[in-house]
Design a protein around this motif. Sequence first.
Motif, PDB file in Angstrom:
ATOM      1  N   ALA A  19      -5.632 -27.415  22.064  1.00 11.93           N
ATOM      2  CA  ALA A  19      -5.179 -26.082  21.644  1.00 11.93           C
ATOM      3  C   ALA A  19      -4.938 -25.153  22.825  1.00 11.93           C
ATOM      4  N   SER A  20      -4.493 -25.732  23.943  1.00 17.16           N
ATOM      5  CA  SER A  20      -4.156 -24.901  25.098  1.00 17.16           C
ATOM      6  C   SER A  20      -2.944 -24.040  24.790  1.00 17.16           C
ATOM      7  N   GLY A  24       0.634 -27.697  19.833  1.00 10.91           N
ATOM      8  CA  GLY A  24      -0.642 -27.762  19.147  1.00 10.91           C
ATOM      9  C   GLY A  24      -0.851 -26.570  18.239  1.00 10.91           C
ATOM     10  N   ASP A  25      -2.121 -26.328  17.911  1.00 11.58           N
ATOM     11  CA  ASP A  25      -2.449 -25.235  17.000  1.00 11.58           C
ATOM     12  C   ASP A  25      -1.965 -23.891  17.510  1.00 11.58           C
ATOM     13  N   TYR A  26      -2.089 -23.647  18.816  1.00 12.16           N
ATOM     14  CA  TYR A  26      -1.686 -22.346  19.332  1.00 12.16           C
ATOM     15  C   TYR A  26      -0.188 -22.144  19.158  1.00 12.16           C
ATOM     16  N   GLY A  78      -0.940 -24.830  28.787  1.00 17.05           N
ATOM     17  CA  GLY A  78      -1.187 -25.953  29.674  1.00 17.05           C
ATOM     18  C   GLY A  78      -2.293 -25.713  30.674  1.00 17.05           C
ATOM     19  N   SER A  79      -2.887 -24.528  30.649  1.00 12.44           N
ATOM     20  CA  SER A  79      -3.990 -24.230  31.559  1.00 12.44           C
ATOM     21  C   SER A  79      -5.279 -24.865  31.052  1.00 12.44           C
ATOM     22  N   THR A  80      -6.170 -25.198  32.000  1.00  9.53           N
ATOM     23  CA  THR A  80      -7.493 -25.734  31.672  1.00  9.53           C
ATOM     24  C   THR A  80      -8.527 -24.735  32.159  1.00  9.53           C
ATOM     25  N   ASP A  81      -8.993 -23.880  31.257  1.00 12.05           N
ATOM     26  CA  ASP A  81      -9.895 -22.795  31.627  1.00 12.05           C
ATOM     27  C   ASP A  81     -11.323 -23.005  31.130  1.00 12.05           C
ATOM     28  N   TRP A  82     -11.598 -24.157  30.498  1.00 14.91           N
ATOM     29  CA  TRP A  82     -12.914 -24.374  29.891  1.00 14.91           C
ATOM     30  C   TRP A  82     -14.064 -24.332  30.902  1.00 14.91           C
ATOM     31  N   SER A 101      -9.656 -24.587  26.575  1.00 12.23           N
ATOM     32  CA  SER A 101      -9.033 -25.897  26.757  1.00 12.23           C
ATOM     33  C   SER A 101      -9.687 -26.675  27.893  1.00 12.23           C
ATOM     34  N   GLN A 102     -10.146 -27.875  27.569  1.00 10.06           N
ATOM     35  CA  GLN A 102     -10.818 -28.731  28.541  1.00 10.06           C
ATOM     36  C   GLN A 102      -9.871 -29.670  29.265  1.00 10.06           C
TER      37      GLN A 102
END
Length: 532
Positions: free
Chosen positions: A300-301, A201-203, A304-308, A292-293
């Motif tokens: 845009a993780s 992705g963008d990152y 792969g972590s979901t920290d939202w 990232s949700q």
Amino acid sequence: MELVLHKWVCAFLLCSWLFVSGVYSVEGLRGDSKVRGVNLGGWLVVEGWIKPSLFDDIPNEDMLDGTQVQLKSVTLEKYVSAENGGGMNVSVDRDIASSWETFRLWRVSASEFQFRTLQGQFLTCDGEGCSFSATAEPPPALGTFYIERNNNGRVHIRTINGTYLQATLQTQLTADYPGKPGWEDNAATFEMTIVANTLHGDYQLTNGYGHSKAKDILKRHRNSFITVGDFSFLYRHGINTVRIPVGWWIAYDPDPPAPFIGGTLEALDNAFSWAQAYNIKCIIDLHAAPGSQNGMEHSASRDGSTDWPNPDYISQTLHVIDFLASRYAKHPALLGIELLNEPSAAAVPLDTLVSYYKQGYQIVRKYSSAAYVIVCQRIGNADPLELYQANIGSHHLVVDLHYYSLFDNFFVNMSAVDNMQFIYKSRGAQLQALNSANGPLVFIGEWVNEWNVANGSQTDYQDFGRVQLEVYNSASFGWAYWTLKNDRPHWDFEWNIKNNYLQLGNSPKNWNVNGLVLLGSAFVSFYLHNIL
């Protein structure tokens, strides 16, 4: 046979009537109709699988942020392991690699990396001769390492102080190998296996190229991938809405936080102007939230972590919604704002999401009473009815469902007929239930004319597309195809239309008796062609 078929068709028409209930229209659309939309995916939020060539010139492109690697000592024939998945010591003592032996790369430069464990801590070493641990978060300076590799999958890992890592006979990982190692079997040489390199992705793009190069790449992409000519094409084919994915960094244009690149706001402004010129409406879709949700590339993780689900990230997300609503609320092309795309059911608690949706709804209402507020169903094990029962808002509220006959083992080995019957029976019934619920409108915000059927003919695809359109047309708010352009042909709306794989037909203004007859006759045609 004719009598049996007649009874079957009558039964089907009766069932069809059950889910074709209600007459709906969406305020603001031309012709008093519902949304017939297309997503502008892969444009302002990058998804590498949509246009892989964007990543072609990144050095060490197989080692982008989030790449999962495993390291095996060539002398001990053991894997490097973070005990308990992180938060403890590091050893070189495992015969088989699994989650504790898998590390996610954080890219600092083309040759400098940090190693993140399953639990989120980073490998660190305090100095020459030290033993390693996996206890630091965030990574300290001494948690950055140079990776040197040859063409046979072997690597050397060097600290920023210049010493090389080695696996000792005591199965420890230390930074004290004497001198510079060669590529023969020695304690400082490891076999590196890339387990997964799926985040693009963008990152990954911006941090992979670096700011200057990424800025040039993205400027060319944003100026050419979607143009005013695409809006002309959509208008000519009866599309009245575009759903436009954006990332949270748009609110900080033209200089968003690193590594993100400005320019998406100007592109979104252009899209609104083009849409207005062709009497097309816009849905702004917050596709990538801070932290990232859902842990996927389209959010845009980094790894792969979901920290939202974090108060600071949620507060920042609400600021983004405020920015978008204040900027576009009075624009004649605005139809709605989608507060968040595809939050993860596994990582985002329902009460946290509902609280955010309620606050986001109020923010949009602060600027507009007419804009639709769209809330997306959680992906994974979640029931869309949970959002109907949440009392998020009372006016112009829409629930977004994404229907794919992919990404789930349920659809593996299904035949063409099985897929079409599932659309009619399962999704048709769900839409009937949601349309009848006392609550928000229903939007199929993403769907595609692709499946797991091998070697499907053009006729198979035409039938599959027709069945989806007939069922999704019953959604009270409408639908939007994913996506306008894609390197994979069947995901590409433009390719489907030009090559006659997807046949839109006439725009269905509202479902009535004529619509019901068309639906029934179309399915009879499908039945005769595919089953008898």
